[in-house]
Design a protein around this motif. Structure first.
Motif, PDB file in Angstrom:
ATOM      1  N   GLY B 208     -27.385  -5.091  22.607  1.00 22.38           N
ATOM      2  CA  GLY B 208     -26.402  -4.969  21.527  1.00 22.38           C
ATOM      3  C   GLY B 208     -26.668  -3.725  20.690  1.00 22.38           C
ATOM      4  O   GLY B 208     -27.775  -3.205  20.664  1.00 22.38           O
ATOM      5  N   ARG B 212     -22.179  -3.278  15.761  1.00 24.57           N
ATOM      6  CA  ARG B 212     -20.961  -2.976  16.494  1.00 24.57           C
ATOM      7  C   ARG B 212     -20.776  -3.928  17.675  1.00 24.57           C
ATOM      8  O   ARG B 212     -19.720  -4.526  17.834  1.00 24.57           O
ATOM      9  CB  ARG B 212     -21.017  -1.519  16.978  1.00 24.57           C
ATOM     10  CG  ARG B 212     -19.672  -0.961  17.425  1.00 24.57           C
ATOM     11  CD  ARG B 212     -19.669   0.538  17.431  1.00 24.57           C
ATOM     12  NE  ARG B 212     -19.684   1.123  16.094  1.00 24.57           N
ATOM     13  CZ  ARG B 212     -18.579   1.230  15.321  1.00 24.57           C
ATOM     14  NH1 ARG B 212     -17.422   0.822  15.748  1.00 24.57           N
ATOM     15  NH2 ARG B 212     -18.652   1.773  14.112  1.00 24.57           N
ATOM     16  N   ASN B 213     -21.783  -4.062  18.493  1.00 27.02           N
ATOM     17  CA  ASN B 213     -21.738  -5.036  19.586  1.00 27.02           C
ATOM     18  C   ASN B 213     -22.971  -5.926  19.464  1.00 27.02           C
ATOM     19  O   ASN B 213     -24.022  -5.453  19.053  1.00 27.02           O
ATOM     20  CB  ASN B 213     -21.817  -4.342  20.947  1.00 27.02           C
ATOM     21  CG  ASN B 213     -20.718  -3.325  21.120  1.00 27.02           C
ATOM     22  OD1 ASN B 213     -20.796  -2.233  20.569  1.00 27.02           O
ATOM     23  ND2 ASN B 213     -19.688  -3.693  21.856  1.00 27.02           N
ATOM     24  N   ASN B 214     -22.879  -7.190  19.838  1.00 30.14           N
ATOM     25  CA  ASN B 214     -24.118  -7.963  20.036  1.00 30.14           C
ATOM     26  C   ASN B 214     -24.032  -8.869  21.264  1.00 30.14           C
ATOM     27  O   ASN B 214     -24.630  -9.908  21.307  1.00 30.14           O
ATOM     28  CB  ASN B 214     -24.506  -8.736  18.786  1.00 30.14           C
ATOM     29  CG  ASN B 214     -23.508  -9.809  18.479  1.00 30.14           C
ATOM     30  OD1 ASN B 214     -22.494  -9.886  19.138  1.00 30.14           O
ATOM     31  ND2 ASN B 214     -23.822 -10.631  17.499  1.00 30.14           N
ATOM     32  N   ALA B 215     -23.270  -8.461  22.267  1.00 31.55           N
ATOM     33  CA  ALA B 215     -23.214  -9.205  23.533  1.00 31.55           C
ATOM     34  C   ALA B 215     -24.449  -8.872  24.367  1.00 31.55           C
ATOM     35  O   ALA B 215     -24.994  -7.779  24.271  1.00 31.55           O
ATOM     36  CB  ALA B 215     -21.956  -8.844  24.308  1.00 31.55           C
ATOM     37  N   VAL B 218     -24.570  -5.687  26.718  1.00 33.48           N
ATOM     38  CA  VAL B 218     -24.499  -4.326  26.170  1.00 33.48           C
ATOM     39  C   VAL B 218     -25.911  -3.862  25.856  1.00 33.48           C
ATOM     40  O   VAL B 218     -26.597  -4.458  25.023  1.00 33.48           O
ATOM     41  CB  VAL B 218     -23.648  -4.301  24.886  1.00 33.48           C
ATOM     42  CG1 VAL B 218     -23.645  -2.884  24.308  1.00 33.48           C
ATOM     43  CG2 VAL B 218     -22.260  -4.771  25.194  1.00 33.48           C
ATOM     44  N   TYR B 242     -23.397  -4.549  33.274  1.00 31.66           N
ATOM     45  CA  TYR B 242     -23.603  -4.268  31.840  1.00 31.66           C
ATOM     46  C   TYR B 242     -22.679  -3.122  31.426  1.00 31.66           C
ATOM     47  O   TYR B 242     -22.290  -2.290  32.237  1.00 31.66           O
ATOM     48  CB  TYR B 242     -25.071  -3.986  31.518  1.00 31.66           C
ATOM     49  CG  TYR B 242     -25.669  -2.787  32.195  1.00 31.66           C
ATOM     50  CD1 TYR B 242     -25.572  -1.517  31.577  1.00 31.66           C
ATOM     51  CD2 TYR B 242     -26.340  -2.874  33.408  1.00 31.66           C
ATOM     52  CE1 TYR B 242     -26.119  -0.433  32.184  1.00 31.66           C
ATOM     53  CE2 TYR B 242     -26.894  -1.791  34.005  1.00 31.66           C
ATOM     54  CZ  TYR B 242     -26.785  -0.562  33.392  1.00 31.66           C
ATOM     55  OH  TYR B 242     -27.316   0.544  33.978  1.00 31.66           O
ATOM     56  N   ARG B 243     -22.383  -3.152  30.188  1.00 26.64           N
ATOM     57  CA  ARG B 243     -21.421  -2.172  29.697  1.00 26.64           C
ATOM     58  C   ARG B 243     -22.166  -1.083  28.975  1.00 26.64           C
ATOM     59  O   ARG B 243     -22.887  -1.349  28.002  1.00 26.64           O
ATOM     60  CB  ARG B 243     -20.410  -2.834  28.748  1.00 26.64           C
ATOM     61  CG  ARG B 243     -19.350  -3.622  29.481  1.00 26.64           C
ATOM     62  CD  ARG B 243     -18.354  -4.167  28.525  1.00 26.64           C
ATOM     63  NE  ARG B 243     -18.900  -5.285  27.758  1.00 26.64           N
ATOM     64  CZ  ARG B 243     -18.487  -5.607  26.534  1.00 26.64           C
ATOM     65  NH1 ARG B 243     -17.530  -4.920  25.938  1.00 26.64           N
ATOM     66  NH2 ARG B 243     -19.021  -6.631  25.902  1.00 26.64           N
ATOM     67  N   VAL B 245     -22.207   1.537  26.523  1.00 23.78           N
ATOM     68  CA  VAL B 245     -21.342   1.948  25.407  1.00 23.78           C
ATOM     69  C   VAL B 245     -21.915   3.154  24.689  1.00 23.78           C
ATOM     70  O   VAL B 245     -21.514   3.480  23.564  1.00 23.78           O
ATOM     71  CB  VAL B 245     -21.154   0.793  24.395  1.00 23.78           C
ATOM     72  CG1 VAL B 245     -20.361  -0.317  25.050  1.00 23.78           C
ATOM     73  CG2 VAL B 245     -22.492   0.301  23.907  1.00 23.78           C
ATOM     74  N   SER B 249     -20.474   4.934  21.369  1.00 25.62           N
ATOM     75  CA  SER B 249     -21.191   4.818  20.103  1.00 25.62           C
ATOM     76  C   SER B 249     -21.482   6.187  19.510  1.00 25.62           C
ATOM     77  O   SER B 249     -21.301   6.415  18.307  1.00 25.62           O
ATOM     78  CB  SER B 249     -22.506   4.079  20.318  1.00 25.62           C
ATOM     79  OG  SER B 249     -22.251   2.815  20.855  1.00 25.62           O
TER      80      SER B 249
END
Lengths: 632, 265, 99
Positions: B208, B212-215, B218, B242-243, B245, B249
C-alpha cells in the motif's frame, strides 16, 4: 568263504576311517587300533589262503560282488572282488609285511605327536593296495591305484614341515599322475574294444582284438606301471620319496606301491602275450631300469637312497621278467615276494640304524655299528645276503630264475637281456656290499652334530627288532620254500600260465656265471671300501660317479625335456590369453560399456520423458493389434 | 425416461444427436482448456465442465446411476479436492507453459497424434453397427440392475475396491501426517535466528502507498519512487497479480508539488 | 446419429489427456489430465454397455471411478508431501532417479 574277501579291504579302511576322524581321544590307542586291524586283515588273508589250499588248481579262484557301482546302458561296473592265486599272493604279502611294518612303526614313531594320523595313513595305504590287487575289473583296480597314489602322497609328505618332504610328496604324486593317465587311457581303450572292464571277459577276448589296439593298451599299461613302479622314464620320484619316515619307505618298496606295476603287467599278461611290440617295450624298460637303479645305488652315500636305487633295480628285474611272457611271470612274482621280505628287512634295518644314530642317513658317518647293534646287524646282513643272491637264500632262487629266463628269450635279444641281468647282479653285489661295509664295518666315523650331541648308537626296542627278525626269516627261507618241489610255479601256473625256460647254455652255466659275477662285485667292493678306510667326506670322483650321485641326471633331464618346454608353452599361452582372448573380451566389454554410456542418456530421470516412451509404446501396440487384425 | 431408454438402439434420436454435437464440442474445448490453461485453477474448472458434460452423456446413454455419481463424486468431491490442493500448493514456476525438456514437445505431439489417429482408425475399422440398447437391461431399473450385478457377479471385486479405498485413505493420512520431532520455536528463538542469519532483520515493508492505496496487491514504494517487491505476498508476486502504481504516485507527487508552487506564487 | 460417435469423442478426450500429461509440468495439472483420460475411458465403457445391451460396462466404469478416487487421494497426498519438502510441484524437479 567269498564274503570274507571284502573284509580284507574293509578292515584297514575301517582303521583309516576311525583313526583319521577319531581325533585326539585316540592318540593313546590309535597305533594299536591300526596295528590290530592290519593284523586282522592278515588273519583273514591267512584263513582265505588255507581255504584256498583245500581246493584244487582250477577251482581256487573266488569271486564276490559287493554291489553294483555304476549301471548306465551297456556301461556296467561292479564293486566286485576276485581272489585267485595271484591276488592271494599279493594279499598275504601286503597284509603280512604291512602288519610287521605297523608293529615296527609303533616303536619308530613313538616320539612323533602325529603317530595316530600316521597309522591312519598306513591303514589307508594297505586298504588301497588290497583293493588294487583284489579288484575283479580294471575300473575298481583304478580306484585302488589312485588310492595308493593318495596314500603315498600323504605318507611321503608326512613330515610336511620340511620343505623337502612336501616337495618330494608333490613330485611323487605328479609323476604318478603321468602313469595314471596311461592307465585311464588303457581302460578307455579296453572299454571301446571289449565293451567291459572285467578281467575275465577282457583277457578272454584278447584273441578277437586287433594287434594294433592291443599294442596301444599294452603300452598304456606299461606307462601306468612305469609310474607306480618307478621305472625309467618315470623313475625320478622314488629317490626323493625317501623323505618320508623309514617305515613308509619300507612299505612303499616292499609290500605296496612299486609292486603295483608288476601286478598290473602280470595280471594283463594275456594282452602283452598278444602284443609283442608292447612286450619288447616292457623288457627294454625293465632292463634299462635295472641297470639305472643299480648304478645310482652305487654312488649314493645316503643309506636310504642307496636302498631306493636298489629297489628300482630289483623292480626292473621283475618288470623285465614279466615282459618275457609265460617263462617269466611266475618268477617276476616270486622275486617280488622274496624282495618284499628282504627289502622290507633292509629298510627296517636302515631305519633302526638311523634310530640309533640321531636320524643320520649319511653312511660315511657310520662305520663299525655291528658292535652296537647286533640284532640289526644280523638281520640286515641276512637281508644283504638274500639280495645279492647268496646261494640258499631267497634272492638266489628268484633272481637266478629271472636271469635264466632272460637268456632263454633266445637270439640277440636274449643275450642282451641276459647280459644286462647278469651285469645287474654284479652291480647289486657291489653296492650292497658297499652299504654293508660302510655301515657295519671299518672304523667308527660318527661325529657330534651341529648342536654338539654325540650319537650313542644303541639297539632299537623290541617292537622294532621283532619285525626285523621275522622278515630275516622270510629272507632266508622264502626262496627255498617256494622252489622246493616247484611249489610256487604250481601255485601260480593256473593264473599266469608257465613255460619252462631253457637258456641256450644250460641252467647250470647261468647259475655259475651269476655266482662269479656276484663274487666279483663283492670283491671289488671289499677292495674299495673294506681294505681302505672310508673318508667321512665324499671325495670328488669320476664323472660317472658324479652323475650317479645326481641320479644319472634324471632331474636335469626332466627339467630340460619337460619343465622348460612346459614353461615356454605356458608363457606362450599366457601371452595369447592376454593379447588374444583378453583382447576380444575386453574389447567387447569396452564396446558394450561405451554403448551403454550413450544409451544411459535416455535415462534422464524426467517422468515426462518416460511417459512419452510409454505412450509411444502403447501406440506401437495398438498399431500392431490393428495390423494383426487386418492380416487375419 | 422410458422413452430415452428405448431410444438407445442403432440410431439415436435427433435430440440426442443435437445434444451430442453441442455438448461434445463443449467437452473437447473443456479438455483442451484443461491442458492449455496457464493457471491450475482454470484447468480445474475446465475439467469440471468436461466432467459435467460427460455426466450428461452417461444419462443420455442409459447410465443413470453413473451419471449422478459422476456429478456428485467426481465433479463434486474429487474436483473440490483438487482445488484444495491447488490452494495449498499455491502458485509455482511450474505453471509456466514454457517447455524445458529438449524435444519433449515434439515427441509428445508425435506420440499423441499417432496414438489418437490409430485409436480413431481402430474404432472406424471396427465399423460397429449393432447397438443393442439398454431397454431390456434397464427394464427393472438401472440402479437395481447395477446393484444386483455388483452384489452377485462382481461382489469379490467390490470388496477388493472397498479394501483399496480404505488403504488409500490410510495411505493419504500417513503421507500427509507430519510428526513434530522438536519443540515449536518460540518467538524469541525465531527473532534470534533472524538476527543470526542477518537476511531480513526488520519486519517486511507493508504493502500500500501511504494515504492513497492500502490494498494488499499494491506494493509499497521505496524513497526513490521504485516498487518494493518484498511488500507483496510471494503468491501474488508469482502470479504477477500486483498493481504497480509507482509511476502514478510519482506523477501525483509531482503534480502536488507543482500545485503548491503555483499556490505560493 | 450413430452412437459410435461417443467412442470417437472418448478417443479424442483420451488423446488430449495423454498429451496434457506429457506437456504440463505442474503435477496437479498432470493429475487432472490423468483424470481426464480415466473419464474418457469411462465414456467408452458406458457406450459399450449400451452397445452390448447389458450393464457390465457400467459396472466397470463404476469400479474405475472408485479406483480413480483412491488414486486421487493418494496422489494428491504425495504431491502435498513433495511440495512440503521440496517447495515445488513440478514433476521435472523430482528427477533424482538418474545418474
Amino acid at each position: 568263504m567269498d564274503y570274507l574277501i571284502g573284509w580284507l579291504v574293509l578292515l584297514p579302511l575301517l582303521g583309516a576311517g576311525v583313526l583319521l576322524t577319531g581325533g585326539r581321544r585316540l592318540d593313546r590307542t590309535g597305533h594299536w587300533i591300526g596295528t590290530v586291524l592290519a593284523g586282522s586283515s592278515f588273519v583273514v588273508a591267512a584263513v582265505l589262503f588255507f581255504d584256498m589250499l583245500g581246493r584244487s588248481g582250477e577251482d581256487r579262484a573266488l569271486h564276490s560282488t559287493a554291489f553294483t557301482w555304476i549301471s548306465v546302458g551297456s556301461f556296467k561296473a561292479d564293486v566286485a572282488f576276485q581272489l585267485d592265486q595271484l591276488s592271494m599272493t599279493f594279499a598275504l604279502l601286503i597284509t603280512g609285511v604291512g602288519t610287521l611294518i605297523h608293529i615296527y612303526s609303533i616303536g619308530y614313531m613313538e616320539h612323533d605327536e602325529r603317530r595316530r594320523r600316521f597309522f591312519g595313513y598306513l591303514n589307508l595305504f594297505l586298504a588301497a593296495m588290497l583293493l588294487l590287487v583284489l579288484a575283479d575289473n580294471y575300473l575298481l583296480l583304478y580306484v585302488g591305484w589312485e588310492g595308493v597314489g593318495l596314500a603315498s602322497y600323504l605318507l611321503i609328505g608326512f613330515w610336511q614341515h620340511k620343505p623337502s618332504a612336501a616337495t618330494a610328496a608333490k613330485k611323487a604324486f605328479i609323476v604318478n599322475r603321468v602313469g595314471d593317465v596311461g592307465l585311464s587311457i588303457a581302460i578307455m581303450l579296453m572299454f571301446t574294444t571289449f565293451g567291459t572292464f572285467t578281467f575275465g571277459p577282457v583277457l578272454g577276448a584278447v584273441d578277437g582284438a586287433g594287434e594294433g589296439v592291443l599294442t596301444g593298451i599294452g603300452l598304456m599299461l606299461l606307462l601306468a606301471a612305469c609310474g607306480k613302479s618307478a621305472q625309467v622314464p618315470l623313475q625320478s620320484w622314488l629317490g626323493d620319496a625317501m623323505e618320508g619316515p623309514t617305515p613308509v619307505s619300507a612299505l612303499i618298496h616292499a609290500a605296496t606301491m612299486v609292486t603295483a606295476g608288476v601286478y598290473l603287467i602280470t595280471r594283463s599278461g594275456a594282452i602283452f602275450d598278444a602284443a609283442p611290440t608292447a612286450q619288447v617295450a616292457v623288457v627294454t624298460v625293465g632292463a634299462v631300469t635295472l641297470l639305472f637303479g643299480a648304478i645310482v645305488g652305487c654312488a649314493k652315500d645316503d643309506i636310504k637312497k642307496a636302498l631306493a636305487g636298489s629297489t628300482m633295480s630289483q623292480i626292473g628285474y621283475m618288470v623285465m621278467a614279466a615282459g618275457l611272457g609265460p617263462i617269466g611271470y611266475v618268477f617276476a612274482i616270486m622275486h617280488l615276494v622274496t624282495h618284499g621280505f628282504f627289502k622290507a628287512g633292509l629298510f627296517l634295518g636302515a631305519g633302526s640304524v638311523m634310530h640309533g644314530m640321531n636320524d643320520e642317513v649319511d653312511m660315511r658317518k657310520y662305520g663299525a655299528l655291528r658292535k652296537y647293534m647286533p640284532v640289526t646287524f644280523v638281520t640286515f646282513g641276512l637281508g644283504y645276503l638274500a639280495i645279492i643272491g647268496f646261494p640258499g637264500l631267497s634272492g638266489f632262487f628268484s633272481k637266478d630264475k629271472i636271469i635264466e629266463a632272460a637268456f632263454a628269450k633266445g637270439g640277440t635279444e636274449g643275450w642282451i637281456l641276459g647280459g644286462a641281468a647278469l651285469l645287474g647282479a654284479g652291480i647289486t653285489a657291489f653296492y650292497m656290499t658297499r652299504v654293508m661295509l660302510m655301515t657295519f664295518f671299518g672304523e667308527k666315523r660318527w661325529e657330534p652334530d651341529a648342536e654338539g650331541h654325540e650319537p650313542h648308537p644303541h639297539e632299537s626296542p623290541k617292537s622294532m627288532t621283532i619285525p626285523m627278525v621275522v622278515l630275516a626269516f622270510g629272507s632266508v627261507f622264502a626262496g627255498f620254500l617256494f622252489s622246493w618241489n616247484e611249489a610256487f610255479v604250481k601255485w601260480l601256473e593256473p593264473v599266469t600260465s608257465f613255460e619252462e625256460a631253457h637258456p641256450p647254455m644250460g641252467a647250470a652255466a647261468v647259475t655259475g656265471a651269476t655266482m662269479v659275477v656276484m663274487l666279483l662285485g663283492v670283491g671289488l667292493a671289499w677292495a674299495m671300501y673294506g681294505r681302505r678306510p672310508v673318508p667321512s667326506v665324499a671325495p670328488r670322483a669320476s664323472w660317472l660317479t658324479r652323475a650317479a650321485r645326481r641320479d644319472l641326471l634324471q632331474d636335469d633331464f626332466n627339467h630340460v625335456a619337460l619343465v622348460l618346454p612346459g614353461e615356454y608353452l605356458t608363457r606362450g599361452l599366457v601371452y595369447v590369453d592376454h593379447k588374444g582372448v583378453d583382447g576380444v573380451v575386453n574389447g567387447t566389454a569396452a564396446a558394450v560399456g561405451g554403448l551403454s554410456g550413450r544409451m544411459r542418456r535416455l535415462q534422464n530421470g524426467y517422468v515426462r520423458s518416460y511417459a512419452v516412451s510409454m505412450l509411444a509404446g502403447t501406440a506401437v501396440l495398438v498399431a500392431a493389434t490393428l495390423l494383426m487384425r487386418g492380416v487375419a | 425416461m422410458n422413452g430415452v431408454t428405448t431410444l438407445a438402439a442403432y440410431t439415436t434420436s435427433t435430440g440426442e444427436a443435437v445434444q451430442f454435437w453441442v455438448l461434445g464440442t463443449v467437452a473437447v474445448l473443456g479438455a483442451l482448456a484443461t491442458v492449455l490453461m496457464k493457471k491450475a485453477v482454470h484447468s480445474a474448472l475446465s475439467l469440471a465442465g468436461t466432467m459435467i458434460v460427460l455426466a450428461v452423456f452417461y444419462l443420455a446413454q442409459g447410465a443413470y446411476f453413473l451419471g449422478v455419481v459422476q456429478i456428485v463424486v467426481y465433479t463434486g468431491a474429487i474436483m473440490m479436492l483438487f482445488l484444495f490442493v491447488v490452494m495449498l500448493v499455491g502458485i509455482t514456476a511450474a505453471d509456466s507453459l514454457k517447455e524445458t525438456l529438449k524435444g519433449q514437445r515434439w515427441l509428445a505431439a508425435g506420440a499423441g497424434l499417432g496414438f489418437g489417429v490409430l485409436l480413431i482408425a481402430g474404432i472406424a475399422n471396427a465399423s460397429i453397427k449393432n447397438f443393442q440398447g439398454l431397454g431390456q437391461a434397464n427394464a427393472g431399473g438401472n440402479v437395481e440392475g447395477l446393484a444386483s450385478l455388483i452384489f452377485t457377479k462382481y461382489v469379490w471385486a467390490f470388496e477388493i475396491t472397498g479394501a483399496l479405498l480404505i488403504t488409500a485413505a490410510i495411505g493419504a493420512m500417513v503421507l500427509t501426517h507430519r510428526e513434530r520431532t522438536e519443540a515449536r520455536a518460540t518467538q524469541r528463538e525465531l527473532a534470534e535466528r533472524r538476527v543470526r542469519e542477518g537476511k531480513q532483520i526488520t519486519p517486511l515493508p507493508a504493502p500500500g502507498v501511504y494515504a492513497r492505496n492500502n490494498a494488499v496487491d499494491v506494493p509499497g514504494l521505496l524513497p526513490d519512487g521504485t516498487v518494493s517487491e518484498l511488500s507483496v505476498s510471494p503468491t501474488l508476486r508469482g502470479r504477477g497479480q500486483y498493481r504497480d502504481v509507482s509511476a502514478e504516485s510519482v506523477a501525483k507527487v509531482a503534480e502536488l508539488e507543482q500545485r503548491s508552487e503555483e499556490a505560493s506564487k | 446419429m450413430n452412437p459410435v460417435n461417443y467412442l470417437y469423442l472418448s478417443a479424442l478426450l483420451f488423446t488430449i489427456g495423454a498429451a496434457g500429461v506429457l506437456i504440463r509440468r505442474n503435477a496437479i495439472i498432470v493429475f487432472m489430465c490423468v483424470e481426464l483420460m480415466l473419464n474418457a475411458a469411462n465414456l467408452a465403457f458406458v457406450t459399450f454397455s449400451r452397445m452390448h445391451g447389458n450393464l457390465d460396462g457400467q459396472i466397470i466404469a463404476f469400479f474405475t471411478m472408485v479406483v480413480a478416487a483412491a488414486e486421487v487421494v493418494v496422489g494428491l497426498a504425495i504431491i502435498v508431501t513433495i511440495f512440503r519438502s521440496r517447495h515445488s510441484a513440478s514433476v521435472d524437479d523430482a528427477s533424482l532417479m538418474k545418474l
